[in-house]
Design a protein around this motif. Structure first.
Motif, PDB file in Angstrom:
ATOM      1  N   GLN A  86      15.474   8.192 -76.801  1.00  0.00           N
ATOM      2  CA  GLN A  86      15.172   9.595 -77.340  1.00  0.00           C
ATOM      3  C   GLN A  86      15.529  10.548 -76.528  1.00  0.00           C
ATOM      4  N   HIS A 101      21.536  11.669 -86.653  1.00  0.00           N
ATOM      5  CA  HIS A 101      22.870  12.385 -86.590  1.00  0.00           C
ATOM      6  C   HIS A 101      24.009  11.634 -86.817  1.00  0.00           C
ATOM      7  N   VAL A 142      25.998   7.568 -82.379  1.00  0.00           N
ATOM      8  CA  VAL A 142      25.751   7.232 -81.060  1.00  0.00           C
ATOM      9  C   VAL A 142      26.652   6.618 -80.274  1.00  0.00           C
ATOM     10  N   LEU A 200      19.821   6.531 -88.754  1.00  0.00           N
ATOM     11  CA  LEU A 200      20.166   7.306 -87.708  1.00  0.00           C
ATOM     12  C   LEU A 200      20.382   8.692 -88.184  1.00  0.00           C
ATOM     13  N   HIS A 245      17.181  10.333 -82.417  1.00  0.00           N
ATOM     14  CA  HIS A 245      17.955   9.299 -83.094  1.00  0.00           C
ATOM     15  C   HIS A 245      17.765   8.834 -84.273  1.00  0.00           C
ATOM     16  N   TYR A 246      16.732   8.169 -84.177  1.00  0.00           N
ATOM     17  CA  TYR A 246      16.300   7.150 -85.231  1.00  0.00           C
ATOM     18  C   TYR A 246      15.035   7.260 -85.795  1.00  0.00           C
ATOM     19  N   HIS A 257      21.221   0.778 -78.011  1.00  0.00           N
ATOM     20  CA  HIS A 257      20.898   2.045 -78.693  1.00  0.00           C
ATOM     21  C   HIS A 257      20.200   2.987 -77.572  1.00  0.00           C
TER      22      HIS A 257
END
Length: 215
Positions: free
Chosen positions: A165, A153, A156, A151, A171-172, A162
């Motif tokens: 994007q 950043h 989340v 992850l 994100h991932y 999840h």
């Protein structure tokens, strides 16, 4: 000078738990029973002189680099382009080019290097241009991690569903490539499954491993 025999190099599991107090687990005084963590503490090493910073990314930068956060780019949390501190050395808001990660050092010394979980030390991918890397730092695959599921950043919004994007925001990543986890599985369980798969992928080849479990 002759080096350390492979049999004497231990596997290393380094666990970082976000936003957890010192005494939240039983080995350090909690009333909550944590038998598996107790066993890890008994069989492993307890670091008694690790000083956390004021926020997550600062602590992570010190743990990964082994030095002061001002030296490696995390002088403070950087909240955007308008933050004037980013103009000064040591306040880049991500691991800077003066850094060296523990994964790089161990990889150079014959270790497999793995990680899964929260990164929060840079999010530009390897195929992005140099300007993006300069502004936003680099993903873990560019810091010596042979296999990684990250992850990028700080957070989340949902640990089960999840989010996809966003435009211009990944994100991932898995091994430096954008991915989206399946929905419905709790993230800590999902990341743990990833860690086990990473270790199993090279199991039995005689090389020790370093795993950074970043919950």
């Amino acid at each position: 000078a002759s080096g350390t025999p492979a049999a004497d190099r231990p596997n290393i599991l380094m666990i970082l738990a976000d936003d957890m107090g010192y005494s939240d687990i039983e080995p350090f005084g909690s009333e909550i029973k944590t038998p598996n963590l107790n066993q890890l503490a008994a069989d492993g090493r307890i670091l008694t002189n690790m000083h956390v910073g004021t926020v997550s990314a600062i602590s992570r930068s010190m743990l990964i680099s082994g030095t002061d956060h001002h030296l490696v780019g995390q002088g403070a949390m950087w909240y955007g382009d308008e933050d004037a501190r980013r103009l000064f050395p040591g306040y880049e808001g991500h691991l800077n080019e003066r850094s060296l990660s523990i994964a790089q050092i161990l990889q150079d010394n014959g270790y497999h290097t793995y990680m899964a979980g929260k990164w929060d030390l840079g999010h530009a991918l390897a195929d992005e241009d140099d300007h993006e890397k300069f502004l936003h730092g680099k993903s873990p695959d560019q810091w010596g991690f042979e296999q990684s599921f990250a992850l990028l950043h700080g957070a989340v919004t949902n640990q089960y569903a999840h989010e996809p994007q966003e435009s211009g925001r990944v994100h991932y990543v898995e091994n430096g490539q954008p991915v989206r986890p399946n929905e419905g599985q709790y993230s800590s369980d999902y990341w743990t499954d990833k860690m086990i798969a990473q270790i199993d992928s090279n199991r039995g080849d005689g090389k020790p491993f370093f795993m950074y479990a970043s919950y």
